[in-house]
Design a protein around this motif. Structure first.
Motif, PDB file in Angstrom:
ATOM      1  N   ARG A 345       0.821  -1.206   0.000  1.00 24.05           N
ATOM      2  CA  ARG A 345       0.000   0.000   0.000  1.00 24.05           C
ATOM      3  C   ARG A 345       0.861   1.265   0.000  1.00 24.05           C
ATOM      4  O   ARG A 345       0.467   2.300   0.528  1.00 24.05           O
ATOM      5  CB  ARG A 345      -0.944   0.004   1.219  1.00 24.05           C
ATOM      6  CG  ARG A 345      -2.023  -1.063   1.133  1.00 24.05           C
ATOM      7  CD  ARG A 345      -2.732  -1.205   2.469  1.00 24.05           C
ATOM      8  NE  ARG A 345      -3.907  -2.048   2.385  1.00 24.05           N
ATOM      9  CZ  ARG A 345      -3.879  -3.382   2.343  1.00 24.05           C
ATOM     10  NH1 ARG A 345      -2.711  -4.010   2.357  1.00 24.05           N
ATOM     11  NH2 ARG A 345      -4.993  -4.097   2.263  1.00 24.05           N
ATOM     12  N   ASN A 347       1.650   3.375  -2.274  1.00 24.60           N
ATOM     13  CA  ASN A 347       1.050   4.542  -2.929  1.00 24.60           C
ATOM     14  C   ASN A 347       0.030   5.227  -2.036  1.00 24.60           C
ATOM     15  O   ASN A 347      -0.062   6.464  -1.997  1.00 24.60           O
ATOM     16  CB  ASN A 347       0.392   4.129  -4.248  1.00 24.60           C
ATOM     17  CG  ASN A 347       1.422   3.723  -5.293  1.00 24.60           C
ATOM     18  OD1 ASN A 347       2.562   4.180  -5.250  1.00 24.60           O
ATOM     19  ND2 ASN A 347       1.029   2.866  -6.218  1.00 24.60           N
ATOM     20  N   GLU A 348      -0.766   4.431  -1.314  1.00 21.10           N
ATOM     21  CA  GLU A 348      -1.765   5.001  -0.412  1.00 21.10           C
ATOM     22  C   GLU A 348      -1.089   5.781   0.721  1.00 21.10           C
ATOM     23  O   GLU A 348      -1.529   6.867   1.103  1.00 21.10           O
ATOM     24  CB  GLU A 348      -2.649   3.898   0.167  1.00 21.10           C
ATOM     25  CG  GLU A 348      -3.490   3.165  -0.858  1.00 21.10           C
ATOM     26  CD  GLU A 348      -4.518   4.076  -1.496  1.00 21.10           C
ATOM     27  OE1 GLU A 348      -5.117   4.896  -0.770  1.00 21.10           O
ATOM     28  OE2 GLU A 348      -4.700   3.991  -2.723  1.00 21.10           O
ATOM     29  N   LEU A 350       1.654   7.301   0.695  1.00 23.36           N
ATOM     30  CA  LEU A 350       2.340   8.510   0.235  1.00 23.36           C
ATOM     31  C   LEU A 350       1.382   9.625  -0.183  1.00 23.36           C
ATOM     32  O   LEU A 350       1.832  10.738  -0.452  1.00 23.36           O
ATOM     33  CB  LEU A 350       3.264   8.160  -0.934  1.00 23.36           C
ATOM     34  CG  LEU A 350       4.433   7.225  -0.601  1.00 23.36           C
ATOM     35  CD1 LEU A 350       5.217   6.903  -1.871  1.00 23.36           C
ATOM     36  CD2 LEU A 350       5.335   7.843   0.446  1.00 23.36           C
ATOM     37  N   LYS A 351       0.082   9.371  -0.224  1.00 26.38           N
ATOM     38  CA  LYS A 351      -0.875  10.385  -0.677  1.00 26.38           C
ATOM     39  C   LYS A 351      -0.991  11.545   0.301  1.00 26.38           C
ATOM     40  O   LYS A 351      -0.882  12.710  -0.077  1.00 26.38           O
ATOM     41  CB  LYS A 351      -2.241   9.743  -0.901  1.00 26.38           C
ATOM     42  CG  LYS A 351      -2.307   8.875  -2.165  1.00 26.38           C
ATOM     43  CD  LYS A 351      -3.706   8.301  -2.354  1.00 26.38           C
ATOM     44  CE  LYS A 351      -3.779   7.460  -3.636  1.00 26.38           C
ATOM     45  NZ  LYS A 351      -5.128   6.873  -3.830  1.00 26.38           N
ATOM     46  N   SER A 352      -1.254  11.238   1.544  1.00 30.34           N
ATOM     47  CA  SER A 352      -1.397  12.287   2.560  1.00 30.34           C
ATOM     48  C   SER A 352      -1.267  11.667   3.944  1.00 30.34           C
ATOM     49  O   SER A 352      -1.400  10.452   4.113  1.00 30.34           O
ATOM     50  CB  SER A 352      -2.746  13.002   2.437  1.00 30.34           C
ATOM     51  OG  SER A 352      -3.803  12.127   2.803  1.00 30.34           O
ATOM     52  N   ILE A 355      -4.579   9.903   5.001  1.00 27.81           N
ATOM     53  CA  ILE A 355      -4.766   8.568   4.420  1.00 27.81           C
ATOM     54  C   ILE A 355      -3.801   7.572   5.057  1.00 27.81           C
ATOM     55  O   ILE A 355      -4.162   6.413   5.298  1.00 27.81           O
ATOM     56  CB  ILE A 355      -4.574   8.634   2.890  1.00 27.81           C
ATOM     57  CG1 ILE A 355      -5.676   9.492   2.263  1.00 27.81           C
ATOM     58  CG2 ILE A 355      -4.567   7.239   2.282  1.00 27.81           C
ATOM     59  CD1 ILE A 355      -5.526   9.693   0.766  1.00 27.81           C
ATOM     60  N   GLN A 359      -4.668   4.030   6.907  1.00 26.45           N
ATOM     61  CA  GLN A 359      -4.070   2.756   6.519  1.00 26.45           C
ATOM     62  C   GLN A 359      -3.527   1.997   7.732  1.00 26.45           C
ATOM     63  O   GLN A 359      -3.708   0.782   7.844  1.00 26.45           O
ATOM     64  CB  GLN A 359      -2.945   3.007   5.502  1.00 26.45           C
ATOM     65  CG  GLN A 359      -3.420   3.455   4.129  1.00 26.45           C
ATOM     66  CD  GLN A 359      -4.289   2.401   3.455  1.00 26.45           C
ATOM     67  OE1 GLN A 359      -3.959   1.224   3.430  1.00 26.45           O
ATOM     68  NE2 GLN A 359      -5.420   2.837   2.910  1.00 26.45           N
TER      69      GLN A 359
END
Length: 514
Positions: A345, A347-348, A350-352, A355, A359
């Motif tokens: 995960r 990418n998830e 690294l979004k904010s 988020i 996670q």
């Protein structure tokens, strides 16, 4: 009161001999002790009782003559203390005359006086210390006196004495407690009303490790009771648990591979505690002081369990303890799950930051760790894993395996972290493949190894296990400790010989006053 004091002064020869008798002439002193008539002890009891009543009536230390009464109390206790040294006859006489009951009343009064008098509290210390020495001498080798002391002082008076500020008072009270304890009395301490006294002893073992008697109480009595250890373990802080575990480790080391005296029930409880709290290692170095303390307690638990199961036959049943093996192996499995979860995960995450928090909450929900591990602790664990990988990937100059440090070849998470973070072959260090099966003890110790951290800030100073001199102090026997007490007692007697004239003058002043 005049005739009464004259009676005491008439027997001054005996009292003076008791008070100033030196340990260098024990044979002579023992002969003198055995010749004292019962009437002398009756007079002494009456004097002590009268002094207590006068002190209570005066408002406990507020009148000008109270200091004189306190000095006389100290002399009475010295006479009583020396009268029953190695003398079962005098122990029995003093017990029959209710000296224990009266002395405990006086000691309780002196303890209150010491706490209330502020700057003048020192005047109560001398009789208080002498009174506790007398009780200790009364209990040595006399079961009836031990039982009487236990019944009359447990738990409130003994707890008050052990909670005092004067180290000698605490030490003498610990001596009395140690002398009175036996298997039956230790079981009584496990009761809810009495457990605060046991907890106070364990607190003293942590805060005052040089107090021999509290360490002896813990190792020779407390650790031999499953019921008491279980009750204490749930009621003490993580730091005090580490102290308890250190004492257990010391006791196991003294067993020499034989019976350590620690019951199987204690071992079973420690195994269950480790099974329940092993996930706390994820919180190590997470920035939470409470988390660090709990994790370090788990480390201490594992140390003791490893010692128990190494070569001590009496604890081999732990190998069949339900869930213990799963707990020790489960933690590295959970760490691998954490690595896989974070990498799949990426990418998830690294979004904010929002988020990323969601996670980590999802990870804890999937692993069933909600309420046991926080998302901040899981995140910190990941950061520690990354730092460990980077440190091993580019080791410092001069580092090696001679000091037992973890290397690329021995760190069980390196390959998995290498797959996740990616490594360039040009700088990838060579890996030595072990030709033997991995030692399961290495796995056990690996799960609790803290990762290297940056220097702590003032707000997040890591908690370390208490360093004590317990191991050094445990090398002394009870006989050696008693010999030290005897030498100290001799010095006190030699100093008190210079006060003989002062002692007689006190009585004369009392007569004149009355």
């Amino acid at each position: 009161m005049g005739p009464f004091l004259r009676l005491i002064i008439t027997n001054q020869t005996f009292l003076s001999l008791f008070t100033h008798c030196s340990t260098s002439s024990l044979t002579l002193c023992s002969l003198i002790r055995e010749e004292v008539e019962k009437d002398v002890f009756c007079s002494l009891w009456s004097l002590l009782s009268r002094l207590r009543e006068e002190l209570e009536a005066s408002g406990e230390g507020e009148e000008e003559g109270d200091e004189l009464n306190l000095q006389l109390m100290a002399e009475c206790f010295r006479a009583q203390r020396n009268a029953c040294v190695q003398s079962p006859r005098n122990q029995a006489l003093l017990s029959d005359l209710s000296f224990i009951d009266e002395s405990l009343k006086v000691i309780s009064l002196l303890q209150r006086l010491y706490l209330q008098c502020g700057d003048r509290s020192a005047v109560a210390l001398d009789p208080l210390r002498c009174g506790l020495q007398f009780l200790g001498n009364m209990a040595v080798g006399n079961q009836l006196c031990k039982d009487s002391l236990w019944t009359l002082s447990l738990p409130h008076l003994m707890l008050d004495l052990l909670s005092g500020k004067d180290e000698k008072v605490v030490s003498y009270a610990s001596m009395v407690l140690h002398t009175c304890l036996d298997e039956e009395k230790v079981e009584e301490l496990a009761k809810p009303d009495n457990i605060p006294l046991a907890l106070r002893v364990m607190e003293l073992c942590r805060t005052h490790p040089d107090l021999d008697w509290t360490v002896l109480i813990a190792t020779q009595h407390f650790l031999k009771s499953s019921a008491l250890v279980v009750s204490m373990y749930s009621g003490i802080s993580h730091l005090e648990r580490m102290t308890l575990l250190e004492l257990l480790a010391a006791q196991l080391g003294e067993g020499g591979g034989g019976d350590s005296g620690i019951p199987g029930g204690v071992a079973a409880h420690l195994a269950s505690s480790f099974q329940t709290g092993c996930r706390a290692v994820l919180a190590l170095a997470s920035g939470s002081a409470d988390g660090d303390e709990e994790a370090l307690t788990v480390i201490s638990l594992l140390d003791v369990l490893c010692e128990m199961t190494s070569d001590l036959e009496q604890f081999m049943f732990l190998q069949d303890h339900a869930g213990l093996l799963q707990a020790t192996v489960g933690t590295p499995q959970e760490t691998r799950h954490l690595i896989n979860f974070r990498s799949t995960r990426d990418n998830e995450f690294l979004k904010s930051k929002m988020i990323a928090r969601k996670q980590w909450e999802l990870f804890l929900e999937e692993m069933g760790m909600e309420g046991k591990v926080t998302r901040q602790q899981a995140s910190k664990k990941w950061e520690n894993l990354k730092k460990k990988y980077k440190d091993l990937r580019t080791p410092k100059t001069g580092s090696g395996t001679e000091s037992g440090e973890v290397t690329v070849a021995t760190w069980q998470y390196y390959d998995l972290m290498h797959e996740v973070l990616g490594a360039r072959p040009a700088i990838d260090p060579s890996v030595l493949v072990s030709s033997i099966q991995e030692d399961p003890m290495v796995i056990l110790m690996e799960i609790v190894e803290p990762c290297n951290q940056a220097p702590p800030t003032a707000a997040s100073t890591p908690v370390h296990p208490p360093t004590t001199s317990i191991m050094r102090r445990r090398s002394k026997t009870v006989a050696e400790l008693l010999a030290e007490e005897a030498l100290q007692e001799q010095r006190r007697h030699e100093e008190s010989e210079a006060k003989t004239d002062r002692f007689l003058d006190l009585f004369e002043r009392m007569v004149n006053k009355l």
